[in-house]
Design an enzyme around this catalytic site. Structure first.
Site, short mmCIF file in Angstrom:
data_model
loop_
_atom_site.label_atom_id
_atom_site.label_comp_id
_atom_site.label_asym_id
_atom_site.label_seq_id
_atom_site.Cartn_x
_atom_site.Cartn_y
_atom_site.Cartn_z
N SER A 149 0.95 -1.19 -0.05
CA SER A 149 0.09 0.01 -0.13
C SER A 149 1.01 1.47 -0.03
CB SER A 149 -1.13 0.05 1.33
OG SER A 149 -1.69 -1.15 1.19
N HIS A 205 -1.26 -2.95 -6.91
CA HIS A 205 -1.84 -2.71 -5.34
C HIS A 205 -3.73 -2.86 -5.70
CE1 HIS A 205 -3.34 0.40 -2.43
NE2 HIS A 205 -3.18 -0.67 -1.88
N GLU A 227 -3.63 -0.19 -8.59
CA GLU A 227 -2.60 0.73 -9.14
C GLU A 227 -1.51 -0.14 -9.63
OE1 GLU A 227 -2.84 4.36 -6.23
OE2 GLU A 227 -2.38 2.71 -5.23
N ASN A 235 -3.52 6.01 -1.58
CA ASN A 235 -3.38 5.95 -0.10
C ASN A 235 -2.75 7.60 0.19
OD1 ASN A 235 -3.87 3.95 1.54
ND2 ASN A 235 -2.89 2.71 0.20
#
Length: 287
Positions: free
Chosen positions: A122, A143, A155, A193
């Site tokens: 992450s 991700h 991602e 994130n």
């Protein structure tokens, strides 16, 4: 370099919430999946939860019963790292750089020079994860978002040495799996994130400073259009996982104050109140 047609056998490392979802998605797409975890109990639980997810999909009319059975047959549990000789590795383990580096080094030694290594991290830079490997050009970020078998976004993160063809292959594979890939360059937290971190951090600060309580923050943000308030979302993701990501980003941004982890969240983690998976987080759940 491998092409999309060359990806048949996939190893998913880590049988936690994210690993379960990724294994399910890959199996439903027709791949042979080896699911590995150091915990035999976690592997057994993962099999039960994947079965439960697929059963629910059948009940909702999104999947035929024979498709469910075929998907389950494609997933095999693995108890030995040396059995993981595959076309693609996807790790979804603890957010600790040295653990990921050691894992990939061990797997690189037993796999072909063509094997691709993807990390579901992450927040840890892909360049750091790939450091020390013989073939850092084959390391890429992949991700997923929780729950991985439902959420569409993936991602695809390129480290400093990631070959363009590897990133493109992972993006193409994501599309094949019904996902929506977004390319990102290497940076702490990548896109989602980094942007979302303050949804949690600022909400925790409000509670830390006794401005209001966490349930009120959730109600207000949900009434403003967010599908889930930050505290409900942290419980779903895992309070410990969320705290680990925040801590990692705090360090990666050289301890910039706006990324400071919360003492309240630290206390939850210390107490073992990790959210839905433990039955207690910011809220209490029936197990």
């Amino acid at each position: 370099m491998k092409s999309l047609e060359d990806i048949h056998r996939i190893a998913v490392i880590g049988a936690g919430t994210m690993g379960q979802g990724i294994a399910q998605v890959a199996a439903q797409a027709g791949h042979e999946v080896l699911l590995y975890d150091v915990s035999a109990d976690m592997l057994a639980l993962a099999q039960k939860l994947i079965d439960k997810n697929l059963t629910k999909a059948v009940e909702l009319g999104k999947l035929r019963a024979e498709e469910k059975e075929a998907s389950l047959q494609r997933i095999r549990v693995a108890h030995d790292l040396t059995s993981l000789q595959v076309d693609l590795v996807i790790e979804a383990i603890v957010e600790k750089l040295e653990v990921k580096q050691k894992l990939f080094a061990s797997l690189e030694a037993i796999n072909s020079p063509e094997t691709i290594f993807a990390s579901n991290t992450s927040s840890i830079p892909i360049t750091q994860i790939a450091a020390g490997l013989k073939h850092p050009e084959r390391v890429v970020g992949m991700h997923f978002f929780n729950p991985a078998h439902i959420m569409k976004l993936v991602e695809v993160i390129s480290g400093a040495d990631t070959h363009k063809s590897v990133a493109q292959l992972v993006a193409d594979l994501s599309l094949k799996w019904g996902k929506k890939p977004v390319f990102a360059q290497d940076a702490p937290g990548f896109i989602v994130n980094r942007v979302a971190r303050h949804y949690y951090v600022e909400s925790l600060k409000l509670v830390e400073e006794n401005v209001t309580d966490f349930a009120t923050v959730d109600r207000l943000l949900e009434s403003s259009g967010f599908k889930m308030g930050p505290f409900r979302l942290m419980d779903l993701i895992g309070v410990d996982t969320n705290f680990s990501v925040t801590s990692s980003m705090f360090a990666s941004f050289h301890y910039e104050a706006k990324f400071r982890p919360s003492r309240i969240q630290q206390q939850k983690v210390d107490a073992g109140h990790h959210g839905r998976k433990t039955g207690k987080g910011f809220y209490t759940y029936e197990k």
